[in-house]
Design a protein around this motif. Structure first.
Motif, PDB file in Angstrom:
ATOM      1  N   ARG A  37      22.235  31.894  51.986  1.00 41.77           N
ATOM      2  CA  ARG A  37      23.216  31.223  51.125  1.00 41.77           C
ATOM      3  C   ARG A  37      23.520  32.052  49.887  1.00 41.77           C
ATOM      4  NH1 ARG A  37      21.774  24.743  51.477  1.00 41.77           N
ATOM      5  NH2 ARG A  37      21.454  24.691  53.748  1.00 41.77           N
ATOM      6  N   LEU A  38      22.508  32.709  49.340  1.00 41.64           N
ATOM      7  CA  LEU A  38      22.730  33.577  48.189  1.00 41.64           C
ATOM      8  C   LEU A  38      23.622  34.755  48.573  1.00 41.64           C
ATOM      9  CD1 LEU A  38      19.118  33.685  46.686  1.00 41.64           C
ATOM     10  CD2 LEU A  38      21.035  32.234  45.988  1.00 41.64           C
ATOM     11  N   TRP A  39      23.411  35.305  49.759  1.00 42.79           N
ATOM     12  CA  TRP A  39      24.234  36.421  50.217  1.00 42.79           C
ATOM     13  C   TRP A  39      25.686  35.987  50.399  1.00 42.79           C
ATOM     14  CZ3 TRP A  39      20.108  37.555  54.502  1.00 42.79           C
ATOM     15  CH2 TRP A  39      18.973  38.102  53.895  1.00 42.79           C
ATOM     16  N   ARG A  40      25.901  34.777  50.943  1.00 39.04           N
ATOM     17  CA  ARG A  40      27.273  34.291  51.114  1.00 39.04           C
ATOM     18  C   ARG A  40      27.970  34.138  49.767  1.00 39.04           C
ATOM     19  NH1 ARG A  40      25.160  31.195  55.577  1.00 39.04           N
ATOM     20  NH2 ARG A  40      24.793  29.371  54.265  1.00 39.04           N
ATOM     21  N   ARG A  41      27.247  33.662  48.756  1.00 37.80           N
ATOM     22  CA  ARG A  41      27.847  33.521  47.423  1.00 37.80           C
ATOM     23  C   ARG A  41      28.205  34.891  46.849  1.00 37.80           C
ATOM     24  NH1 ARG A  41      24.287  28.902  46.725  1.00 37.80           N
ATOM     25  NH2 ARG A  41      22.655  30.149  45.704  1.00 37.80           N
ATOM     26  N   ALA A  42      27.358  35.897  47.089  1.00 37.43           N
ATOM     27  CA  ALA A  42      27.656  37.255  46.608  1.00 37.43           C
ATOM     28  C   ALA A  42      28.918  37.803  47.274  1.00 37.43           C
ATOM     29  CB  ALA A  42      26.468  38.178  46.875  1.00 37.43           C
ATOM     30  N   VAL A  43      29.094  37.522  48.564  1.00 37.79           N
ATOM     31  CA  VAL A  43      30.298  37.953  49.269  1.00 37.79           C
ATOM     32  C   VAL A  43      31.529  37.283  48.665  1.00 37.79           C
ATOM     33  CG1 VAL A  43      31.545  37.849  51.464  1.00 37.79           C
ATOM     34  CG2 VAL A  43      29.124  38.479  51.434  1.00 37.79           C
ATOM     35  N   ALA A  44      31.447  35.980  48.412  1.00 35.63           N
ATOM     36  CA  ALA A  44      32.585  35.254  47.850  1.00 35.63           C
ATOM     37  C   ALA A  44      32.989  35.838  46.495  1.00 35.63           C
ATOM     38  CB  ALA A  44      32.246  33.771  47.713  1.00 35.63           C
ATOM     39  N   ARG A  45      32.005  36.196  45.670  1.00 34.09           N
ATOM     40  CA  ARG A  45      32.322  36.791  44.375  1.00 34.09           C
ATOM     41  C   ARG A  45      32.963  38.165  44.544  1.00 34.09           C
ATOM     42  NH1 ARG A  45      27.231  34.500  42.990  1.00 34.09           N
ATOM     43  NH2 ARG A  45      26.210  36.522  43.317  1.00 34.09           N
ATOM     44  N   ALA A  46      32.469  38.952  45.493  1.00 36.93           N
ATOM     45  CA  ALA A  46      33.006  40.300  45.701  1.00 36.93           C
ATOM     46  C   ALA A  46      34.435  40.252  46.250  1.00 36.93           C
ATOM     47  CB  ALA A  46      32.100  41.085  46.648  1.00 36.93           C
ATOM     48  N   VAL A  47      34.705  39.342  47.172  1.00 36.09           N
ATOM     49  CA  VAL A  47      36.061  39.213  47.725  1.00 36.09           C
ATOM     50  C   VAL A  47      37.024  38.725  46.650  1.00 36.09           C
ATOM     51  CG1 VAL A  47      37.483  37.956  49.393  1.00 36.09           C
ATOM     52  CG2 VAL A  47      35.265  38.874  50.090  1.00 36.09           C
ATOM     53  N   ASP A  48      36.544  37.806  45.794  1.00 39.02           N
ATOM     54  CA  ASP A  48      37.336  37.304  44.670  1.00 39.02           C
ATOM     55  C   ASP A  48      38.697  36.796  45.140  1.00 39.02           C
ATOM     56  OD1 ASP A  48      37.895  36.661  42.033  1.00 39.02           O
ATOM     57  OD2 ASP A  48      38.674  38.657  41.563  1.00 39.02           O
ATOM     58  N   ALA A  49      38.684  35.901  46.126  1.00 36.94           N
ATOM     59  CA  ALA A  49      39.924  35.362  46.679  1.00 36.94           C
ATOM     60  C   ALA A  49      40.670  34.551  45.625  1.00 36.94           C
ATOM     61  CB  ALA A  49      39.605  34.491  47.886  1.00 36.94           C
ATOM     62  N   ARG A  50      41.979  34.707  45.601  1.00 38.57           N
ATOM     63  CA  ARG A  50      42.832  34.000  44.640  1.00 38.57           C
ATOM     64  C   ARG A  50      43.835  33.115  45.392  1.00 38.57           C
ATOM     65  NH1 ARG A  50      42.490  36.927  39.760  1.00 38.57           N
ATOM     66  NH2 ARG A  50      40.361  37.808  39.721  1.00 38.57           N
ATOM     67  N   PRO A  51      44.345  32.081  44.705  1.00 35.59           N
ATOM     68  CA  PRO A  51      45.345  31.213  45.351  1.00 35.59           C
ATOM     69  C   PRO A  51      46.525  32.022  45.879  1.00 35.59           C
ATOM     70  CG  PRO A  51      44.575  30.211  43.314  1.00 35.59           C
ATOM     71  CD  PRO A  51      43.988  31.601  43.354  1.00 35.59           C
ATOM     72  N   GLY A  52      46.907  31.736  47.113  1.00 38.34           N
ATOM     73  CA  GLY A  52      48.041  32.393  47.735  1.00 38.34           C
ATOM     74  C   GLY A  52      47.726  33.695  48.438  1.00 38.34           C
ATOM     75  N   GLN A  53      46.538  34.257  48.206  1.00 39.32           N
ATOM     76  CA  GLN A  53      46.187  35.491  48.899  1.00 39.32           C
ATOM     77  C   GLN A  53      45.806  35.214  50.347  1.00 39.32           C
ATOM     78  OE1 GLN A  53      43.094  37.427  46.543  1.00 39.32           O
ATOM     79  NE2 GLN A  53      44.633  38.542  45.364  1.00 39.32           N
ATOM     80  N   ARG A  54      45.926  36.251  51.163  1.00 32.43           N
ATOM     81  CA  ARG A  54      45.543  36.151  52.572  1.00 32.43           C
ATOM     82  C   ARG A  54      44.234  36.906  52.788  1.00 32.43           C
ATOM     83  NH1 ARG A  54      51.200  37.118  55.968  1.00 32.43           N
ATOM     84  NH2 ARG A  54      52.332  35.324  55.098  1.00 32.43           N
ATOM     85  N   VAL A  55      43.252  36.201  53.341  1.00 33.79           N
ATOM     86  CA  VAL A  55      41.927  36.777  53.561  1.00 33.79           C
ATOM     87  C   VAL A  55      41.587  36.692  55.037  1.00 33.79           C
ATOM     88  CG1 VAL A  55      39.465  36.603  53.027  1.00 33.79           C
ATOM     89  CG2 VAL A  55      41.164  36.136  51.245  1.00 33.79           C
ATOM     90  N   LEU A  56      41.184  37.817  55.616  1.00 26.77           N
ATOM     91  CA  LEU A  56      40.702  37.849  56.993  1.00 26.77           C
ATOM     92  C   LEU A  56      39.181  37.881  56.963  1.00 26.77           C
ATOM     93  CD1 LEU A  56      41.034  38.134  60.060  1.00 26.77           C
ATOM     94  CD2 LEU A  56      41.251  40.613  59.722  1.00 26.77           C
ATOM     95  N   ASP A  57      38.561  36.874  57.556  1.00 29.33           N
ATOM     96  CA  ASP A  57      37.095  36.777  57.613  1.00 29.33           C
ATOM     97  C   ASP A  57      36.661  37.073  59.039  1.00 29.33           C
ATOM     98  OD1 ASP A  57      34.455  36.284  57.096  1.00 29.33           O
ATOM     99  OD2 ASP A  57      34.659  34.100  57.011  1.00 29.33           O
ATOM    100  N   LEU A  58      36.229  38.312  59.265  1.00 31.89           N
ATOM    101  CA  LEU A  58      35.825  38.730  60.607  1.00 31.89           C
ATOM    102  C   LEU A  58      34.378  38.345  60.886  1.00 31.89           C
ATOM    103  CD1 LEU A  58      37.451  42.264  60.796  1.00 31.89           C
ATOM    104  CD2 LEU A  58      38.104  40.243  62.106  1.00 31.89           C
TER     105      LEU A  58
END
Length: 231
Positions: A37-58
């Protein structure tokens, strides 16, 4: 599947993940001693997704890894090649646009994503370098890539303890909590065979990504690699 190498047959790996889909997220939490769970939170911070952006989660599996991006207001496409994982994901998260796809032949147009991320899945792709080039193809110029993958602990004494855990403790523990313990024998062996942090960064550069860098998590058990598509 008995022993793991980096020469993987895609249908074997897909079948392996089909078998573990129902308990996959729970098993990962147990076997990682809560670190997943800590690793998933680190990924979310690194991706830094913003409203309206398109993110591909492979290698999104059941879609759990995609939830933070959706919560941030981004349009996230969870993609995986295990139909069993996708079926479980549709049951749990019916609103996510889960998509079947092979990382080496992605079913998307050029330059459509602001960010591409893959967590604990690149190691299972048969043609790693082809996948890195394909991820670059679907990322817009200047867009970002975030890879979260098992790596090599940086402190030698800890690396020895970690290797012992992988090869001796993890498979018996997997027998208690997983529906397919053999999958976690594969997991342990594939981690040992995976390139270290500088080697993966070099492969990113060779695939055309710019400014490759990494940050170690949990002492290097996991590394978070980041890079950008050429502008």
């Amino acid at each position: 599947m008995t022993r793991a190498t980096l020469e993987k047959e895609p249908h074997e790996v897909a079948a392996m993940f089909d078998d573990v889909a129902a308990k996959y997220d729970l098993t990962n939490d147990v076997l990682s001693l809560g670190q997943a769970r800590l690793w998933r939170r680190a990924v979310a911070r690194a991706v830094d997704a913003r409203p309206g952006q398109r993110v591909l989660d492979l290698a999104a599996g059941t879609g759990t890894s995609s939830l933070p991006f959706a919560a941030a207001g981004a349009y996230v496409v969870p993609c995986d090649f295990s139909l069993g994982m996708l079926r479980e994901g549709r049951r749990r998260h019916p609103r996510l646009p889960l998509t079947a796809g092979d990382a080496t032949r992605l079913p998307f147009a050029d330059g459509v994503f602001d960010a591409v991320t893959i967590s604990f899945g690149l190691r299972n792709v048969q043609e790693t370098d082809a996948a890195l080039r394909e991820m670059r193809r679907v990322t817009r110029p200047g867009g970002r890539l975030v890879i979260c993958e098992f790596s090599h602990p940086t402190w030698a004494p800890f690396r020895t303890v970690y290797t012992e855990y992988l090869m001796r403790a993890l498979p018996p523990l997997a027998e208690r909590v997983s529906s397919s313990p053999d999958a976690y024998v594969y997991l342990a062996e594939s981690i040992r065979a995976w390139p270290d942090q500088p080697a993966l960064a070099a492969r990113l550069a060779a695939a055309g990504w710019t400014r490759p860098a990494w940050r170690n998590l949990t002492g290097g058990i996991v590394a978070l690699h980041r890079a950008h598509a050429p502008s």
